[in-house]
Structure formats: C-alpha cells, structure tokens
Design an enzyme around this catalytic site. Structure first.
Site, PDB file in Angstrom:
ATOM      1  N   ARG A 118      35.021 -17.508  -2.992  1.00 54.36           N
ATOM      2  CA  ARG A 118      33.765 -17.835  -3.704  1.00 54.36           C
ATOM      3  C   ARG A 118      33.171 -16.639  -4.443  1.00 54.36           C
ATOM      4  NH1 ARG A 118      32.717 -20.672   1.202  1.00 54.36           N
ATOM      5  NH2 ARG A 118      33.312 -22.865   0.947  1.00 54.36           N
ATOM      6  N   LYS A 140      32.419 -13.962 -19.609  1.00 53.70           N
ATOM      7  CA  LYS A 140      33.112 -15.252 -19.763  1.00 53.70           C
ATOM      8  C   LYS A 140      34.510 -15.088 -19.186  1.00 53.70           C
ATOM      9  CE  LYS A 140      30.965 -17.378 -23.792  1.00 53.70           C
ATOM     10  NZ  LYS A 140      31.174 -17.824 -25.185  1.00 53.70           N
ATOM     11  N   GLU A 182      36.870  -9.174 -34.872  1.00 53.91           N
ATOM     12  CA  GLU A 182      35.637  -9.289 -34.075  1.00 53.91           C
ATOM     13  C   GLU A 182      34.659  -8.152 -34.415  1.00 53.91           C
ATOM     14  OE1 GLU A 182      34.901 -11.865 -32.290  1.00 53.91           O
ATOM     15  OE2 GLU A 182      36.784 -12.776 -31.620  1.00 53.91           O
ATOM     16  N   LYS A 224      26.984  -6.618 -28.533  1.00 50.94           N
ATOM     17  CA  LYS A 224      27.328  -7.698 -27.593  1.00 50.94           C
ATOM     18  C   LYS A 224      26.452  -7.609 -26.346  1.00 50.94           C
ATOM     19  CE  LYS A 224      30.514 -10.730 -25.587  1.00 50.94           C
ATOM     20  NZ  LYS A 224      31.819 -11.305 -25.442  1.00 50.94           N
ATOM     21  N   GLU A 234      24.739 -18.552 -22.809  1.00 51.97           N
ATOM     22  CA  GLU A 234      24.917 -19.181 -24.123  1.00 51.97           C
ATOM     23  C   GLU A 234      24.079 -20.449 -24.307  1.00 51.97           C
ATOM     24  OE1 GLU A 234      28.831 -18.626 -26.198  1.00 51.97           O
ATOM     25  OE2 GLU A 234      28.771 -20.794 -26.179  1.00 51.97           O
ATOM     26  N   ARG A 238      23.252 -16.455 -27.850  1.00 52.49           N
ATOM     27  CA  ARG A 238      24.643 -16.009 -27.719  1.00 52.49           C
ATOM     28  C   ARG A 238      25.584 -16.749 -28.663  1.00 52.49           C
ATOM     29  NH1 ARG A 238      27.884 -14.306 -22.160  1.00 52.49           N
ATOM     30  NH2 ARG A 238      29.890 -13.952 -23.161  1.00 52.49           N
ATOM     31  N   ASN A 242      29.639 -16.554 -32.046  1.00 48.85           N
ATOM     32  CA  ASN A 242      30.704 -17.464 -32.483  1.00 48.85           C
ATOM     33  C   ASN A 242      30.803 -17.565 -33.996  1.00 48.85           C
ATOM     34  OD1 ASN A 242      31.639 -18.240 -29.895  1.00 48.85           O
ATOM     35  ND2 ASN A 242      29.704 -19.340 -29.655  1.00 48.85           N
ATOM     36  N   HIS A 245      33.999 -18.616 -35.609  1.00 48.42           N
ATOM     37  CA  HIS A 245      34.868 -19.161 -34.567  1.00 48.42           C
ATOM     38  C   HIS A 245      35.122 -20.664 -34.672  1.00 48.42           C
ATOM     39  CE1 HIS A 245      34.495 -15.188 -32.974  1.00 48.42           C
ATOM     40  NE2 HIS A 245      35.188 -15.470 -31.889  1.00 48.42           N
ATOM     41  N   HIS A 249      38.891 -21.627 -34.422  1.00 47.32           N
ATOM     42  CA  HIS A 249      39.497 -22.484 -33.400  1.00 47.32           C
ATOM     43  C   HIS A 249      40.277 -23.616 -34.051  1.00 47.32           C
ATOM     44  CE1 HIS A 249      36.224 -20.925 -30.473  1.00 47.32           C
ATOM     45  NE2 HIS A 249      37.339 -20.236 -30.341  1.00 47.32           N
ATOM     46  N   HIS A 262      44.000 -14.202 -32.319  1.00 44.07           N
ATOM     47  CA  HIS A 262      42.637 -14.750 -32.326  1.00 44.07           C
ATOM     48  C   HIS A 262      41.746 -14.097 -33.405  1.00 44.07           C
ATOM     49  CE1 HIS A 262      38.946 -16.542 -30.916  1.00 44.07           C
ATOM     50  NE2 HIS A 262      38.415 -15.339 -30.723  1.00 44.07           N
TER      51      HIS A 262
HETATM   52  P1  NAD Z   1      46.401 -10.090 -24.924  1.00 50.62           P
HETATM   53  O1  NAD Z   1      45.684  -9.835 -23.689  1.00 50.62           O
HETATM   54  O2  NAD Z   1      47.474 -11.108 -24.942  1.00 50.62           O
HETATM   55  O3  NAD Z   1      47.007  -8.688 -25.440  1.00 50.62           O
HETATM   56  C1  NAD Z   1      47.751  -8.660 -26.632  1.00 50.62           C
HETATM   57  C2  NAD Z   1      49.106  -7.983 -26.431  1.00 50.62           C
HETATM   58  O4  NAD Z   1      48.933  -6.579 -26.332  1.00 50.62           O
HETATM   59  C3  NAD Z   1      49.832  -8.422 -25.169  1.00 50.62           C
HETATM   60  O5  NAD Z   1      51.196  -8.540 -25.450  1.00 50.62           O
HETATM   61  C4  NAD Z   1      49.590  -7.251 -24.215  1.00 50.62           C
HETATM   62  O6  NAD Z   1      50.592  -7.162 -23.255  1.00 50.62           O
HETATM   63  C5  NAD Z   1      49.594  -6.085 -25.154  1.00 50.62           C
HETATM   64  N1  NAD Z   1      48.833  -4.912 -24.756  1.00 50.62           N
HETATM   65  C6  NAD Z   1      47.606  -4.886 -24.181  1.00 50.62           C
HETATM   66  N2  NAD Z   1      47.156  -3.621 -24.101  1.00 50.62           N
HETATM   67  C7  NAD Z   1      48.118  -2.826 -24.607  1.00 50.62           C
HETATM   68  C8  NAD Z   1      48.213  -1.422 -24.836  1.00 50.62           C
HETATM   69  N3  NAD Z   1      47.211  -0.583 -24.570  1.00 50.62           N
HETATM   70  N4  NAD Z   1      49.366  -0.935 -25.377  1.00 50.62           N
HETATM   71  C9  NAD Z   1      50.375  -1.794 -25.709  1.00 50.62           C
HETATM   72  N5  NAD Z   1      50.331  -3.133 -25.554  1.00 50.62           N
HETATM   73  C10 NAD Z   1      49.201  -3.629 -25.013  1.00 50.62           C
HETATM   74  O7  NAD Z   1      45.432 -10.485 -26.129  1.00 50.62           O
HETATM   75  P2  NAD Z   1      43.938 -10.111 -26.509  1.00 50.62           P
HETATM   76  O8  NAD Z   1      43.856 -10.308 -27.968  1.00 50.62           O
HETATM   77  O9  NAD Z   1      43.504  -8.828 -25.922  1.00 50.62           O
HETATM   78  O10 NAD Z   1      43.099 -11.248 -25.783  1.00 50.62           O
HETATM   79  C11 NAD Z   1      43.208 -12.603 -26.169  1.00 50.62           C
HETATM   80  C12 NAD Z   1      42.578 -13.448 -25.115  1.00 50.62           C
HETATM   81  O11 NAD Z   1      41.212 -13.082 -24.997  1.00 50.62           O
HETATM   82  C13 NAD Z   1      42.592 -14.937 -25.420  1.00 50.62           C
HETATM   83  O12 NAD Z   1      43.046 -15.622 -24.289  1.00 50.62           O
HETATM   84  C14 NAD Z   1      41.147 -15.277 -25.711  1.00 50.62           C
HETATM   85  O13 NAD Z   1      40.810 -16.587 -25.323  1.00 50.62           O
HETATM   86  C15 NAD Z   1      40.434 -14.263 -24.856  1.00 50.62           C
HETATM   87  N6  NAD Z   1      39.069 -13.959 -25.297  1.00 50.62           N
HETATM   88  C16 NAD Z   1      38.091 -14.008 -24.361  1.00 50.62           C
HETATM   89  C17 NAD Z   1      36.788 -13.699 -24.699  1.00 50.62           C
HETATM   90  C18 NAD Z   1      35.726 -13.674 -23.642  1.00 50.62           C
HETATM   91  O14 NAD Z   1      34.541 -13.539 -23.977  1.00 50.62           O
HETATM   92  N7  NAD Z   1      36.073 -13.775 -22.397  1.00 50.62           N
HETATM   93  C19 NAD Z   1      36.473 -13.332 -26.018  1.00 50.62           C
HETATM   94  C20 NAD Z   1      37.499 -13.283 -26.960  1.00 50.62           C
HETATM   95  C21 NAD Z   1      38.804 -13.601 -26.593  1.00 50.62           C
HETATM   96  N1  GLY Z   2      33.272 -14.132 -27.337  1.00 48.50           N
HETATM   97  C1  GLY Z   2      32.033 -14.806 -27.466  1.00 48.50           C
HETATM   98  C2  GLY Z   2      31.146 -14.613 -26.288  1.00 48.50           C
HETATM   99  O1  GLY Z   2      31.428 -13.831 -25.419  1.00 48.50           O
HETATM  100  O2  GLY Z   2      30.147 -15.271 -26.197  1.00 48.50           O
END
Ligand code: NAD
Ligand code: GLY
Length: 357
Positions: A118, A140, A182, A224, A234, A238, A242, A245, A249, A262
């Site tokens: 939990r 998030k 972003e 942020k 949100e 917040r 987006n 976005h 999406h 993304h």
């Molecule tokens: P990711 O985590 O897949 O990383 C991208 C690639 O880079 C992967 O292949 C990873 O292994 C590699 N990598 C990571 N760090 C590295 C480094 N220092 N050196 C070499 N390679 C490295 O992708 P991302 O773009 O970081 O994240 C995308 C995800 O984030 C999506 O699932 C999206 O939904 C999520 N997201 C979440 C939020 C949130 O608020 N929680 C906001 C935006 C996106």
């Molecule tokens: N990535 C959008 C948010 O965190 O609200």
C-alpha cells in the site's frame, strides 16, 4: 548544484540538478533510510550508468531489478515480476525503491512503489532528458493496459528527484530531441523569456553544452514544480502541461506508438494547437511561425506525414482529459500564456490537422 522544491505540504520534495548527483542520492538514502533498497532500471541504463550509480551506493543493502528497455515494460506483468523480487528480497515499509532510468522506468517503479504494501517510499533518478524535465516530477505513475496507455496508475510523489547531468552524455540523439519537445512546451505555456533563451541557444542545446542543458532542465523543472504545487491532481491548472498533447496522443495512436517518440509527437501537437489558436484569432501567423522555427531549429518534427486526418480527429476524443465528450484544448494566448477551451469546432480542428498531416 541547483535545488528546486516541489511544494506540496507534507509531501514536499526537492529536485537536485547538477554533476556528481549520484553521490547526493546515495547520501540522501543513507541519511533517511536504513532498510533495503530496490533499484529498478532497464538494461540500457544499466549498461550506460549502472556501474557509476551502483558504486555510489556502496554500503547500502540493495538489489537491482532490471527490466527490458522500452514501452512494453510499462505493464502489469513487469510490475508483478518486480513485486515478486521485492517480496523475495524482503522489502518492507521502511525500504526504498529507486527508479533509475527514463520515463518508462520512472512510471513503472513509481507505480510499484505506490502499490507495494500500500505504498513504500521511492526516489526518481531520471536519465533521459524527457524524464528529467517532465516525467520524474509531479507524481504521475502508471502502467499501460492493452486497451490504452497509462490507464492504470496513481498520483504518488517521490521523496526526491536526482538529476545527474552526466547521464545525458550517453543518451541517443533522438531521445534528446524527444525531451526538447517538452522543454519548448514550458516556454510556450509559461515563460516567453525562456522561449527566447531556447531560440538564442538552439545550437548549444543541440551540442549538449552542459551549462545550457543545466539551465533548460532547471527552468523546466521550476515551471513544472510550480504548476504541480498549485494543482497536484490535475483538477485545473495542471492541464496546461498538456499543451500539444491532445494531438500528440492522436498522432501516437494513429502511428501505433511506433513512429514517433513522445516528445516528437508533442512537437507536432504543439504546432497543431498553435494553428488552432491562430484560426480562433488568439495568436498571429507570425507567432505560429516563431514556434515552428524554433521546433525546426531544434530539429524536431512538425508534420506527421501520411497520417489520416479523420482518424486523427477521432483520436483526439480518446484523450484522457476528455470529459463528457468534450476535449479540453490547451490553446495559446501568446508566448507564456495558454488557456483551456472545450469550444473548438470540428472545422477548425480539421483545418489544423490538415496542416500537420
Ligand atoms: P524511455 O524510458 O523508454 O527511455 C528511452 C530510451 O533511452 C530507452 O531505450 C532507455 O533504455 C534509454 N536510456 C535511458 N537513459 C539513458 C542514458 N542515460 N543513456 C543511454 N540510454 C538511455 O523513454 P522516455 O522518453 O524517457 O519516457 C517515455 C515514457 O514516459 C512514456 O511511457 C510516457 O508515457 C512517460 N511519461 C510520463 C510522464 C509522467 O508525468 N509520469 C510524462 C511524460 C512521459
Ligand atoms: N506530463 C504532464 C503532467 O505531468 O501533468
């Protein structure tokens, strides 16, 4: 080193940005947690930063949970494997989970932390630009469902965020670009001066100048943090995060999440949202061009060639922020100010979609 606080009362936490931050993370863990630590990471991150991070963890009782790189790991199946490892390792409520990686690892490890026993504490150590400026901040967390992305999750804040600028050295070019989508967003939604800074430093950004990267990560996190501090769940403000976005999406759905990273989809979506804003008389054509020019100078995509406009239109309604069939569009008023509107006609949306498809 710079410190930014996400001000959420008892749930407040710091974001530390700089070089040699892994050591700060280890010191934070030693000071605040005496129990076991589970470091969740992916295979690429393990190869590029694992050794350095784990050697900083010397003296801490930890195990590593390694997942396959990529979006497919953001699943209940992978979460279950981590739960199993956590139980077998004997992780308890005094323990800590560390998310060492990009947004995939951050969202997944955050989801595990929010639900295991939990809720156990976790910290974010983001290693992609996108994770550093966006996903590691704000709480998030989620995994995907076969029927849609991020459908199962929780708002669950980390105890701290540690951004080590050296992690950017090994990051593939395309991942830098994705994060930049972003970064540009923050200039548009909240800070014209920051947008101008990005214009003035586009070349240095592309060459990953450490000072400039530090500045853009810091300003993005400040914006942020400020937004999240005012509206954690949100309910209103917040939503401005987006910007771009809704179309992003739709583009991701239309291309089965295969063609664009993304932040690239966000770049296309921001231009689309700017065109809608112009068509509604909120901004000028010159302002749309200003945004497009910066995106192009940062070598971001601004068109999703071959996308079907009717499909894109249909997919805009799948946005999680759609309420009662009304899409909440984030539209530009000028550089630095946006507004939310659900009153955008099909004709205007399709006009913009035709320009970006
Ligand atoms: P990711 O985590 O897949 O990383 C991208 C690639 O880079 C992967 O292949 C990873 O292994 C590699 N990598 C990571 N760090 C590295 C480094 N220092 N050196 C070499 N390679 C490295 O992708 P991302 O773009 O970081 O994240 C995308 C995800 O984030 C999506 O699932 C999206 O939904 C999520 N997201 C979440 C939020 C949130 O608020 N929680 C906001 C935006 C996106
Ligand atoms: N990535 C959008 C948010 O965190 O609200």
């Amino acid at each position: 080193m710079n410190t930014i606080t996400v001000d959420l009362g008892a749930k407040s936490y710091d974001i530390l940005i700089g070089e040699k931050i892994f050591a700060e993370c280890a010191a934070f863990i030693k000071k605040n947690y005496s129990g076991k630590v589970l470091v969740v990471t992916d295979e690429n991150v393990y190869k590029s930063c694992g050794e350095k991070f784990l050697s900083a963890m010397h003296g801490i009782n930890f195990e590593v949970a390694k997942v396959a790189p990529g979006e497919n790991s953001k699943s209940l199946q992978t979460a279950e494997k981590i739960f199993t490892q956590a139980i077998e390792f004997g992780l308890d409520r005094k323990s800590l989970i560390v998310a060492l990686g990009g947004g995939v690892v951050g969202d997944l490890a955050g989801f595990v932390a929010a639900t295991y026993l939990r809720g156990v504490p976790f910290v974010q150590v983001p290693t992609t630009l996108l994770a550093q400026v966006d996903s590691s901040v704000g709480g998030k967390t989620a995994v995907n469902h076969a029927l849609g992305k991020n459908l199962i999750g929780a708002f669950y804040q980390p105890k701290a965020v540690f951004i080590d600028l050296e992690t950017l050295k090994t990051l593939p070019e395309r991942e830098i670009k994705s994060g930049l989508g972003e970064v540009v967003k923050y200039g548009v939604i909240s800070d014209e001066k920051f947008f101008a800074y990005l214009e003035d430093n586009a070349e240095k950004i592309l060459s990953r100048d450490v000072e400039v990267m530090e500045k853009i990560i810091q300003r993005s996190c400040e914006i942020k943090a400020e937004v999240v501090s005012k509206d954690e769940k949100e309910l209103g403000l917040r939503r401005i995060l987006n910007f771009g976005h809704t179309i992003a999406h739709a583009v991701e759905l239309e291309t089965n999440y295969q063609k664009y990273r993304h932040g690239e989809a966000v770049s296309i979506g921001m231009l689309g949202a700017a065109i809608i804003s112009q068509r509604l008389g909120k901004i000028s054509a010159a302002e749309v061009d200003r945004l497009k020019n910066l995106l192009e100078r940062l070598e971001l995509v601004t068109k999703c060639e071959g996308c079907d406009v009717d499909n894109l239109y249909k997919f805009t309604f799948r946005d999680k922020k759609t309420i009662g069939g009304k899409v909440n569009w984030v539209l530009m008023k000028n550089f630095g100010t946006v507004e939310i509107s659900s009153d955008v006609s099909e004709e205007v949306i399709k006009f913009a979609l035709k320009k970006i498809a």
